[in-house]
Scaffold this motif. Structure first.
Motif, mmCIF file in Angstrom:
data_model
loop_
_atom_site.group_PDB
_atom_site.id
_atom_site.type_symbol
_atom_site.label_atom_id
_atom_site.label_comp_id
_atom_site.label_asym_id
_atom_site.label_seq_id
_atom_site.Cartn_x
_atom_site.Cartn_y
_atom_site.Cartn_z
ATOM 1 N N PHE A 82 2.158 -3.255 1.626
ATOM 2 C CA PHE A 82 2.566 -2.280 0.365
ATOM 3 C C PHE A 82 1.351 -1.064 0.466
ATOM 4 C CE2 PHE A 82 4.887 -5.714 -0.622
ATOM 5 C CZ PHE A 82 6.032 -5.204 -1.136
ATOM 6 N N LEU A 83 1.927 0.060 0.371
ATOM 7 C CA LEU A 83 0.685 1.010 0.642
ATOM 8 C C LEU A 83 0.237 1.393 -0.633
ATOM 9 C CD1 LEU A 83 2.693 3.580 3.241
ATOM 10 C CD2 LEU A 83 0.967 1.698 3.782
ATOM 11 N N VAL A 84 -1.148 1.768 -0.669
ATOM 12 C CA VAL A 84 -1.780 1.811 -2.129
ATOM 13 C C VAL A 84 -1.305 3.298 -2.776
ATOM 14 C CG1 VAL A 84 -3.845 0.880 -1.397
ATOM 15 C CG2 VAL A 84 -3.519 3.305 -0.943
ATOM 16 N N GLY A 85 -1.365 3.442 -4.062
ATOM 17 C CA GLY A 85 -0.722 4.529 -4.489
ATOM 18 C C GLY A 85 0.540 4.589 -5.018
ATOM 19 N N GLU A 86 1.242 3.598 -4.860
ATOM 20 C CA GLU A 86 2.654 3.494 -5.207
ATOM 21 C C GLU A 86 2.811 2.911 -6.706
ATOM 22 O OE1 GLU A 86 4.934 5.156 -3.610
ATOM 23 O OE2 GLU A 86 3.351 5.492 -1.959
ATOM 24 N N GLU A 87 3.903 2.381 -7.097
ATOM 25 C CA GLU A 87 4.073 1.922 -8.546
ATOM 26 C C GLU A 87 3.133 0.886 -8.728
ATOM 27 O OE1 GLU A 87 7.400 4.285 -7.318
ATOM 28 O OE2 GLU A 87 6.758 2.350 -6.236
ATOM 29 N N ARG A 88 2.807 0.760 -9.977
ATOM 30 C CA ARG A 88 1.759 0.208 -10.448
ATOM 31 C C ARG A 88 2.397 -1.337 -10.479
ATOM 32 N NH1 ARG A 88 -1.796 0.067 -16.266
ATOM 33 N NH2 ARG A 88 -2.477 -1.971 -16.099
ATOM 34 N N HIS A 89 3.569 -1.526 -10.923
ATOM 35 C CA HIS A 89 4.214 -2.876 -11.348
ATOM 36 C C HIS A 89 4.180 -3.663 -9.794
ATOM 37 C CE1 HIS A 89 8.019 -0.840 -10.228
ATOM 38 N NE2 HIS A 89 8.365 -1.968 -9.685
ATOM 39 N N THR A 90 4.574 -2.949 -8.755
ATOM 40 C CA THR A 90 4.784 -3.408 -7.329
ATOM 41 C C THR A 90 3.098 -3.811 -6.928
ATOM 42 O OG1 THR A 90 6.631 -1.986 -6.765
ATOM 43 C CG2 THR A 90 5.268 -2.828 -4.945
ATOM 44 N N TRP A 91 2.208 -3.101 -7.247
ATOM 45 C CA TRP A 91 0.818 -3.524 -6.565
ATOM 46 C C TRP A 91 0.424 -4.380 -7.382
ATOM 47 C CZ3 TRP A 91 -1.878 -2.430 -2.679
ATOM 48 C CH2 TRP A 91 -3.182 -2.362 -2.676
ATOM 49 N N GLU A 92 0.733 -4.778 -8.678
ATOM 50 C CA GLU A 92 0.044 -5.914 -9.395
ATOM 51 C C GLU A 92 1.072 -7.204 -8.747
ATOM 52 O OE1 GLU A 92 0.932 -5.303 -13.570
ATOM 53 O OE2 GLU A 92 -0.588 -3.875 -13.666
ATOM 54 N N TYR A 93 2.289 -6.984 -8.624
ATOM 55 C CA TYR A 93 2.883 -8.435 -8.039
ATOM 56 C C TYR A 93 2.286 -8.862 -6.852
ATOM 57 C CZ TYR A 93 6.630 -8.306 -11.785
ATOM 58 O OH TYR A 93 7.113 -8.356 -13.026
ATOM 59 N N VAL A 94 2.129 -7.749 -5.819
ATOM 60 C CA VAL A 94 1.979 -7.996 -4.317
ATOM 61 C C VAL A 94 0.534 -8.258 -4.162
ATOM 62 C CG1 VAL A 94 3.808 -6.810 -3.431
ATOM 63 C CG2 VAL A 94 1.495 -5.601 -3.519
ATOM 64 N N THR A 95 -0.551 -8.125 -5.130
ATOM 65 C CA THR A 95 -1.948 -8.428 -4.965
ATOM 66 C C THR A 95 -2.197 -9.247 -6.008
ATOM 67 O OG1 THR A 95 -2.429 -6.740 -6.666
ATOM 68 C CG2 THR A 95 -2.488 -6.139 -4.249
ATOM 69 N N PHE A 96 -1.198 -9.921 -6.583
ATOM 70 C CA PHE A 96 -1.539 -11.270 -7.504
ATOM 71 C C PHE A 96 -2.496 -10.809 -8.883
ATOM 72 C CE2 PHE A 96 -0.614 -13.012 -3.294
ATOM 73 C CZ PHE A 96 0.519 -13.246 -3.247
ATOM 74 N N LEU A 97 -2.185 -9.729 -9.249
ATOM 75 C CA LEU A 97 -2.673 -9.096 -10.348
ATOM 76 C C LEU A 97 -1.712 -9.067 -11.594
ATOM 77 C CD1 LEU A 97 -5.060 -6.478 -9.005
ATOM 78 C CD2 LEU A 97 -5.550 -8.688 -9.658
ATOM 79 N N ASN A 98 -0.574 -9.569 -11.143
ATOM 80 C CA ASN A 98 0.385 -9.440 -12.459
ATOM 81 C C ASN A 98 0.180 -10.400 -13.567
ATOM 82 O OD1 ASN A 98 1.454 -11.507 -10.270
ATOM 83 N ND2 ASN A 98 3.063 -11.927 -11.855
#
Length: 540
Positions: A82-98
């Motif tokens: 997942f490319l950086v700078g996109e939706e915050r919710h996506t980034w949290e899920y895919v980097t296990f920071l959700n």
């Protein structure tokens, strides 16, 4: 009566099911009577209600297979970057920071589907219609409820088990143990297969069949490690009356003019000419009915937003086994459908591809480089000493050689279907069940069909353990970017091993992965409104 899923706009029947009001609705009925006393008067209303049960998983933007929420979240394994700078919710899920408060949970939409199935099952008995058709609708609703609970159990574990419509039993319910949710899933699929048809007429494209119910039943039995029964169920799909088979050209599973082919066990049907751009995912008369994943995954310069790229390890694993000498391509045939890349960088004898108004791969890469370059760590394996350069091709509109063909704002670009379950998955699930049961011949036969279609050499395996290693490998390659990988790893590996795989494969956020990330947490909004529900134990 036949009803086309793709032509159905969900809102009207949703109003009927949920008791909501509109001017037209009130003009037609007595608003002083409960909806259940007025609706359910004929087969047409029952069929309209059935269509609404499909809606939550068909959402083009939101919902479990929606491109904005579900599809990104379900691809949170190591095969997608997942490319950086996109939706915050996506980034949290895919980097296990959700956290339980991370936005855009699909928990509620899954329960919307369950409640609609429950409403139909509760009321169908009062509808004056042919009894065989009624049994078919009961099986269809049971199947869809099974799918929704399958997704809830896979993603959340312990969740409330609701089998009665919310307006009949509005009380909050506590979480039910995951094992009991799986029992209900299996019971629903067993009920579903009893009265569903083996085939559907063209006018009912997208509606589930007996084969889809058996496939999901077999999948659920594999997920719950009931391998003997799973092997029996899945084996049934290998022979008559079922005519499933692998299409010769892997690419035909992802083009809009080869939809509903012999490999398709169940597709979510979309059509861009219905609805408009202006409403993103809501259920209304103007809701867009198109397929928009290409807008998210396509390369820059093709009308897409370019939010995703292939994971590093899936490229490595594709090139690990080359085809036999003398083959017409160097690499696994599926690689040419899974990724855009410049063939002449790594092999001879092929003409380099051109797409989207004859754009070369070099042009696609150059257009995409601004985003790729700000993603530290996204470095693909070198091949023959040359830098690896790859972009996602699968589920983009690579087959439309016109400028901007990945843009969802042109309805002509949104007519593909999502192949939710392909016969290739039946074969690999069957191979897995056979391997676990010690039926190495059965496992090898189903596995060979998948490898043969990929153009790989014949192989033999000494034992079930060797077979399972290859089954795991083939699942990774066959279903790249189809949302399988995370759930496969979760059921094959313990936490420590799964984390090691993520770390070794340079998965984004691998260092953050904990045992609790086997599941998504129940959303904070649900915890706050349902006083009886309990958060998943790993998230407490």
């Amino acid at each position: 009566m036949k009803i086309s899923i793709k032509k159905y706009t969900a809102a009207a029947a949703v109003l009927l099911l949920m008791g909501s009001c509109s001017k037209d609705f009130l003009d037609r009925i007595n608003p002083n009577k409960p909806v259940s006393e007025i609706f359910w008067s004929n087969e047409g209303e029952a069929q309209a209600a059935m269509a609404t049960v499909y809606s939550p998983i068909r959402g083009q933007m939101y919902g479990y297979y929606g491109a904005y929420t579900g599809y990104q979240t379900m691809n949170r394994a190591d095969d997608v970057w997942f490319l950086v700078g996109e939706e915050r919710h996506t980034w949290e899920y895919v980097t296990f920071l959700n956290t339980p408060g991370t936005a855009e949970s699909d928990f509620g939409s899954l329960y919307s589907g369950i409640n609609r199935a429950n409403v139909l099952l509760y009321n169908i008995g009062k509808v004056p219609m042919d009894e065989n058709k009624k049994k078919e609708l009961i099986s269809e609703a049971s199947f869809l409820r099974g799918v929704y609970y399958f997704l809830l159990a896979s993603n959340y574990g312990n969740v409330p088990l609701l089998l009665i419509p919310a307006d009949v039993d509005p009380e909050n319910k506590p979480s039910t143990p995951e094992a009991d949710i799986w029992k209900q899933v299996i019971a629903d699929f067993k009920a579903a297969k009893e009265n569903l048809p083996v085939t559907r007429p063209a006018a009912e494209a997208g509606r589930v069949t007996k084969g889809a119910a058996i496939a999901f039943l077999g999948k659920s039995l594999v997920y719950t490690k009931q391998y003997a029964e799973a092997e029996t169920e899945l084996k049934a799909l290998l022979t008559a009356p079922y005519n499933y088979d692998l299409v010769e050209n892997f690419e035909d599973n992802f083009k809009d003019n080869t939809k509903l082919n012999k490999e398709s066990v169940w597709e979510l049907v979309y059509d861009g000419k219905y609805g408009s751009d202006g409403i993103w995912g809501s259920e209304s008369p103007n809701s867009r009915q198109g397929f928009i994943i290409p807008n998210f995954a396509g390369p820059a310069g093709t009308g897409a937003w370019f939010k995703l790229a292939p994971g590093i390890s899936v490229v490595r694993d594709f090139i690990a086994e080359e085809r036999p000498k003398g083959s017409d391509t160097r690499f696994d045939k599926r690689m040419y459908t899974s990724f855009y890349w410049k063939y002449s960088d790594y092999e001879t004898g092929l003409t380099d591809g051109a797409w989207y108004g004859n754009l070369s791969f070099d042009k696609l890469w150059t257009e995409s480089l601004a985003k790729i370059s700000v993603n530290p760590g996204l470095v693909y394996p070198t091949i023959n000493g040359k830098e690896g350069r790859f972009l996602i091709k699968k589920y983009t509109n690579f087959f439309r050689n016109v400028s901007g063909a990945n843009s969802m704002y042109d309805a002509a670009n949104t007519n593909n279907n999502f192949r939710l379950l392909r016969f290739a998955e039946v074969l690999l699930l069957h191979a897995e069940a056979c391997a676990k049961n010690g039926n190495t011949a059965g496992a090898a036969a189903s596995l060979k069909r998948v490898r043969d279609r990929a153009g790989l050499a014949n192989k033999t395996w000494a034992n079930a353990d060797e077979l399972m290693k290859e089954i795991i490998h083939q699942n990774e390659l066959e279903f790249f970017f189809e949302g399988h990988r995370f759930f496969d790893l979760k059921r094959w590996y313990q936490y420590a091993d799964m984390k090691k795989i993520f770390v070794d494969n340079k998965k984004q956020g691998a260092e953050n992965f904990q045992a609790k990330h086997y599941y998504l947490p129940l959303p904070e909004s649900e915890i706050n409104t349902n006083t009886k529900i309990q958060q998943n134990p790993l998230w407490r």
